[in-house]
Write an enzyme that holds these catalytic residues in place. Structure first.
Site: not given
Length: 174
Positions: A107-108
């Protein structure tokens, strides 16, 4: 001897992106250790609100990369944004990379890889909003459920957790 994976996270981690891979690793007989900025516990982010607490085993200052077989970096927007501003968190990523140990970021989470300057010339993926950051750091960005390039394992989102976890477990089996 059992394999050990260090999970680096702080408040605001995406609940499923820490707990899903952690459970998959433990189900495969792999020990997990959660490290954070502060002792006690950290709170996840789930369904646009605060989620559940996860116990912190050690602080970042206590981490010795040589004691672990891999590094796991969960996403969530807040978690990696806070961690990439912490020198020790960035140093840990560099230590695992220097030792050529698997680094799995979802994800991030790859924001930490950018901050540690380890994505240049590497094939990676991540959450759509950080694709430009990854490309600007010199990465070859792909949109697929998991990208493996050397010791880097990256994924985009919670839906990718099964493939992400499988890739990390396979890297630890090698």
């Amino acid at each position: 001897m059992s394999k050990r994976v260090l999970i680096v996270a702080t408040d605001g981690f995406e609940q499923s992106e820490l707990e899903g891979p952690k459970k998959a690793l433990e189900d495969a007989g792999i020990e997990t250790v959660v490290a954070s900025l502060k002792p006690g516990s950290i709170t996840g982010w789930k369904d646009k609100n605060w989620g559940d607490a996860v116990a912190v085993n050690i602080t970042l200052d206590e981490v010795d990369a040589s004691e672990y077989d891999a590094l796991l970096l969960p996403g969530g927007q807040m978690n990696p944004d806070i961690l990439r501003m912490d020198d020790r968190a960035v140093d840990i990523v560099n230590e695992f990379d220097d030792l050529d140990k698997p680094i799995a970021a979802i994800c991030h989470g790859p924001w930490l890889l950018v901050e540690a300057d380890v994505v240049d010339g590497r094939t990676v993926t991540g959450w759509p909003s950080i694709m430009t950051d990854l490309a600007n750091a010199g990465a070859d960005v792909v949109d697929q459920e998991v990208a493996v390039d050397g010791n880097l394992i990256t994924s985009r989102k919670p839906d990718d957790i099964p493939a992400f976890s499988k890739a990390l477990i396979e890297a630890l089996a090698d």
